[in-house]
Design a protein around this motif. Structure first.
Motif, PDB file in Angstrom:
ATOM      1  N   THR A  15       0.833  -1.203   0.000  1.00  0.00           N
ATOM      2  CA  THR A  15       0.000   0.000   0.000  1.00  0.00           C
ATOM      3  C   THR A  15       0.866   1.251   0.000  1.00  0.00           C
ATOM      4  OG1 THR A  15      -1.733  -1.200   1.198  1.00  0.00           O
ATOM      5  CG2 THR A  15      -1.842   1.196   1.246  1.00  0.00           C
ATOM      6  N   LYS A  16       1.949   1.238   0.765  1.00  0.00           N
ATOM      7  CA  LYS A  16       2.860   2.375   0.764  1.00  0.00           C
ATOM      8  C   LYS A  16       3.456   2.618  -0.624  1.00  0.00           C
ATOM      9  CE  LYS A  16       4.656   2.452   5.513  1.00  0.00           C
ATOM     10  NZ  LYS A  16       5.905   2.361   6.310  1.00  0.00           N
ATOM     11  N   VAL A  17       3.851   1.533  -1.283  1.00  0.00           N
ATOM     12  CA  VAL A  17       4.494   1.662  -2.591  1.00  0.00           C
ATOM     13  C   VAL A  17       3.554   2.319  -3.598  1.00  0.00           C
ATOM     14  CG1 VAL A  17       5.302   0.345  -4.585  1.00  0.00           C
ATOM     15  CG2 VAL A  17       6.165  -0.197  -2.307  1.00  0.00           C
ATOM     16  N   ILE A  18       2.325   1.821  -3.720  1.00  0.00           N
ATOM     17  CA  ILE A  18       1.435   2.367  -4.745  1.00  0.00           C
ATOM     18  C   ILE A  18       0.956   3.760  -4.368  1.00  0.00           C
ATOM     19  CG2 ILE A  18      -0.695   1.350  -3.820  1.00  0.00           C
ATOM     20  CD1 ILE A  18       0.442   1.825  -7.533  1.00  0.00           C
ATOM     21  N   ASN A  19       0.825   4.032  -3.074  1.00  0.00           N
ATOM     22  CA  ASN A  19       0.429   5.380  -2.680  1.00  0.00           C
ATOM     23  C   ASN A  19       1.551   6.381  -2.909  1.00  0.00           C
ATOM     24  OD1 ASN A  19      -2.341   5.420  -1.743  1.00  0.00           O
ATOM     25  ND2 ASN A  19      -1.688   4.025  -0.152  1.00  0.00           N
ATOM     26  N   LEU A  20       2.787   5.961  -2.686  1.00  0.00           N
ATOM     27  CA  LEU A  20       3.908   6.849  -3.000  1.00  0.00           C
ATOM     28  C   LEU A  20       3.966   7.111  -4.506  1.00  0.00           C
ATOM     29  CD1 LEU A  20       6.391   8.471  -2.238  1.00  0.00           C
ATOM     30  CD2 LEU A  20       7.725   6.357  -2.286  1.00  0.00           C
ATOM     31  N   THR A  21       3.663   6.090  -5.294  1.00  0.00           N
ATOM     32  CA  THR A  21       3.610   6.271  -6.746  1.00  0.00           C
ATOM     33  C   THR A  21       2.570   7.322  -7.120  1.00  0.00           C
ATOM     34  OG1 THR A  21       4.271   3.963  -7.081  1.00  0.00           O
ATOM     35  CG2 THR A  21       3.255   5.092  -8.948  1.00  0.00           C
ATOM     36  N   CYS A  22       1.408   7.261  -6.477  1.00  0.00           N
ATOM     37  CA  CYS A  22       0.364   8.264  -6.728  1.00  0.00           C
ATOM     38  C   CYS A  22       0.843   9.660  -6.346  1.00  0.00           C
ATOM     39  CB  CYS A  22      -0.901   7.917  -5.949  1.00  0.00           C
ATOM     40  SG  CYS A  22      -1.803   6.498  -6.594  1.00  0.00           S
ATOM     41  N   LEU A  23       1.496   9.740  -5.208  1.00  0.00           N
ATOM     42  CA  LEU A  23       1.937  11.051  -4.737  1.00  0.00           C
ATOM     43  C   LEU A  23       3.025  11.627  -5.634  1.00  0.00           C
ATOM     44  CD1 LEU A  23       1.611  13.184  -2.556  1.00  0.00           C
ATOM     45  CD2 LEU A  23       3.301  11.982  -1.189  1.00  0.00           C
ATOM     46  N   LEU A  24       3.935  10.769  -6.094  1.00  0.00           N
ATOM     47  CA  LEU A  24       5.028  11.232  -6.945  1.00  0.00           C
ATOM     48  C   LEU A  24       4.559  11.597  -8.343  1.00  0.00           C
ATOM     49  CD1 LEU A  24       7.788   8.618  -6.013  1.00  0.00           C
ATOM     50  CD2 LEU A  24       8.023  11.101  -5.772  1.00  0.00           C
ATOM     51  N   TYR A  25       3.731  10.724  -8.941  1.00  0.00           N
ATOM     52  CA  TYR A  25       3.455  10.863 -10.365  1.00  0.00           C
ATOM     53  C   TYR A  25       1.979  11.031 -10.700  1.00  0.00           C
ATOM     54  CZ  TYR A  25       8.093   8.760 -10.176  1.00  0.00           C
ATOM     55  OH  TYR A  25       9.401   8.506  -9.874  1.00  0.00           O
TER      56      TYR A  25
END
Length: 563
Positions: free
Chosen positions: A533-543
């Motif tokens: 969940t952290k990985v995909i949410n960080l992806t959302c936040l970054l890109y």
């Protein structure tokens, strides 16, 4: 007229030499867990000189002291280095200078200690006050000198190095260095010698013991200085760099992404990411019009279909869209926006695969024992079942046992042991059937695996969108990145906090996994689910707002125009 290229934001000076992977790891780490950022776990145990020397002096045919293959190789290489250097020294009965290889090792020890205080050049001479450069030890003397006399001249310098090191080490590290000084401070041949067997039994044992002591002492002090250096580097990372990077690292990642793959505004940037977006949009449960009008649904499809279904659990679409220039080759690549997350993805896959197979084996053990699957859905396990769980995990991880047959036998033994724990009256006649089911599970031929895999996927889909209203609200938006904000930042009113969110998330995830029959692995799965969940949410936040959202909208419009 072409629009001007956007200006990339400047990188923080402290991140110029910081590996991008480290920046990414910091962004994924909760501030309360910065202590875990060390490149490897801190070696709490600081070896004594005797403990350090043991592997070099013991029986070379003895079993290795570690089961880790990489550590075994490193240990073998260190021992070979020690033996080679010792034999180089012992080849000379008299000499006009120490062997260059030994002098180089002494200089490495000196430099390792000086590196702990690189800016205090005024103190560097103190570290070796009798002979600041040490090169004099290699300078030829007027006449041949017994090698043991040259070696004895090194001992005072080693003791000086150890004394300097005690002033630079932490208190717990320094204890073993103080013990080393105390034991060898007399400088006598008895105190400055180690028992080492000559391969030929034809040289002076006392000289060999002194030579081994000098070589091992030099290696030991270098090892301790390097441990101290690593402690300093980890402390700086955890207390100085990580807090700043956690707040400013998003711009750094975006900048480096564009340097690697192209500007967000370029139509050729991220071909694998574009193919991935087309795939999960085409398999969305929502219509294209719903996706175009609802950012919340776009986030949901990205996280559940794109991330969970198509990457974590690898659901290949039956007719994946192809790009004109890249075709199937692009399909096989990880999306560029997830290029730094390969290790996390592999770890999640490993945990889920182990849990599915282990839970299938446990289910068969329960059925064979006649107890039903109640224990697989309980929140807590008894000590006996915890022990059996560890035995099963160990057996399933023992791939180096030698053959597939031996591997299956080991796992079968653990499964039968679990069945006997559940029901002491478990009959030997039932073992053959249980062995057969175990082999089917390990070969991926048991239908239970597909059932449990589907359950696992469903839990991950649910938890990636989990909204703990009691902790903090999670608007489904890529424009603001607030869905990740709950994992790394507080909301505007200061409610919640990351540590609380993680605790609540893992508790909820563990409960879900237990209810669905994964209680043997519920804690491990909860941690893996949180990381996913952290990985995909960080992806959302970054890109999300700068790249991904536009790709999703474009994919929807393309599909609408071709439908």
């Amino acid at each position: 007229m072409a629009s001007p290229s956007p200006t990339l934001p400047p990188r923080d000076k402290r991140m110029v030499s910081m590996p991008l992977e480290t920046v990414h790891r910091i962004l994924l780490t909760d501030p309360s867990e910065f202590g875990t950022l060390a490149r490897k776990s801190r070696e709490v145990h600081t070896p004594s000189f005797e403990a350090f020397s043991g592997p070099f002096l013991g029986d070379p045919t003895a079993a290795p002291s570690t089961v880790d293959v990489a550590d075994q190789i490193a240990q073998t290489m260190r021992r070979a280095f020690f033996n080679d250097l010792l034999e180089t020294v012992m080849q000379q009965t008299t000499a006009r200078a120490l062997p260059e290889s030994l002098v180089s090792l002494l200089l490495e020890t000196r430099d390792s200690i000086r590196a702990l205080i690189p800016n205090r050049t005024d103190l560097h001479a103190i570290l070796w006050k009798d002979d600041p450069d040490l090169q004099q030890l290699a300078a030829p003397v007027e006449q041949d000198t017994p090698i043991e006399k040259l070696l004895q001249a090194v001992v005072p310098r080693l003791l000086e190095a150890a004394k300097a090191l005690t002033l630079l080490e932490s208190a717990d590290r320094a204890q073993t260095t103080v013990a080393y000084i105390s034991r060898h401070s007399s400088g006598t041949s008895a105190s400055c010698s180690v028992a080492v067997v000559s391969p030929n039994n034809d040289d002076d044992g006392e000289t060999r013991g002194l030579a081994a002591f000098v070589v091992l002492s030099t290696m030991y002090l270098t090892h301790k200085a390097q441990m101290c250096q690593q402690d300093l580097a980890d402390f700086r990372l955890q207390t100085v760099d990580a807090p700043v990077i956690h707040e400013t690292g998003l711009d750094t990642e975006r900048e480096m992404f564009q340097k690697r793959f192209g500007l967000f505004s370029d139509s050729s940037t991220g071909p694998a990411t574009r193919v991935w977006v087309q795939q999960f949009v085409s398999h969305s449960p929502y219509s294209k019009q719903e996706l175009l009008t609802s950012e919340s649904k776009r986030v949901e499809v990205l996280q559940q279909v794109g991330w969970v279904d198509m990457i974590l659990f690898r659901t290949p679409p039956p007719n994946p869209p192809q790009t004109q220039d890249h075709g199937a080759m692009v399909q096989q690549h990880m999306p560029e926006v997830l290029s730094l997350d390969m290790a996390y993805m592999r770890e999640v896959r490993h945990v889920t695969r182990l849990a599915v197979m282990g839970s299938a084996l446990a289910l068969h053990a329960c059925n064979a024992a006649g107890t039903g699957d109640t224990i697989l859905k309980s929140d807590e396990l008894s000590p006996e079942l915890q022990h059996q769980r560890q035995k099963l995990i160990h057996a399933m991880s023992n791939f180096a046992i030698g053959s597939q047959e031996l591997y299956e036998q080991g796992v079968s033994a653990a499964v039968i042991s679990l069945a006997r724990t559940l029901n002491p009256s478990f009959l030997e006649a039932d073992e053959e059937s249980l062995n057969s089911r175990t082999s089917a599970v390990l070969r991926g031929e048991d239908p239970v695996i597909q059932l449990l895999d589907s359950r696992m996927r469903g839990i991950f889909r649910t938890m990636t969108m989990w909204d703990p209203s009691s902790v903090v609200a999670l608007p489904r938006t890529m424009v603001t990145g607030r869905s990740l904000g709950s994992l790394g930042r507080q909301n505007e009113s200061g409610q919640g906090g990351t540590a609380l969110f993680q605790t609540e998330f893992q508790a909820a995830a563990k409960g879900e996994f237990s209810k669905k029959g994964f209680s043997l692995y519920a804690s491990d799965l909860a941690r893996a689910c949180l990381m996913a969940t952290k990985v995909i949410n960080l992806t959302c936040l970054l890109y999300g707002s700068v790249f991904m959202d536009k790709l999703i909208i474009d994919a929807c419009q393309e599909n609408n125009s071709t439908s």
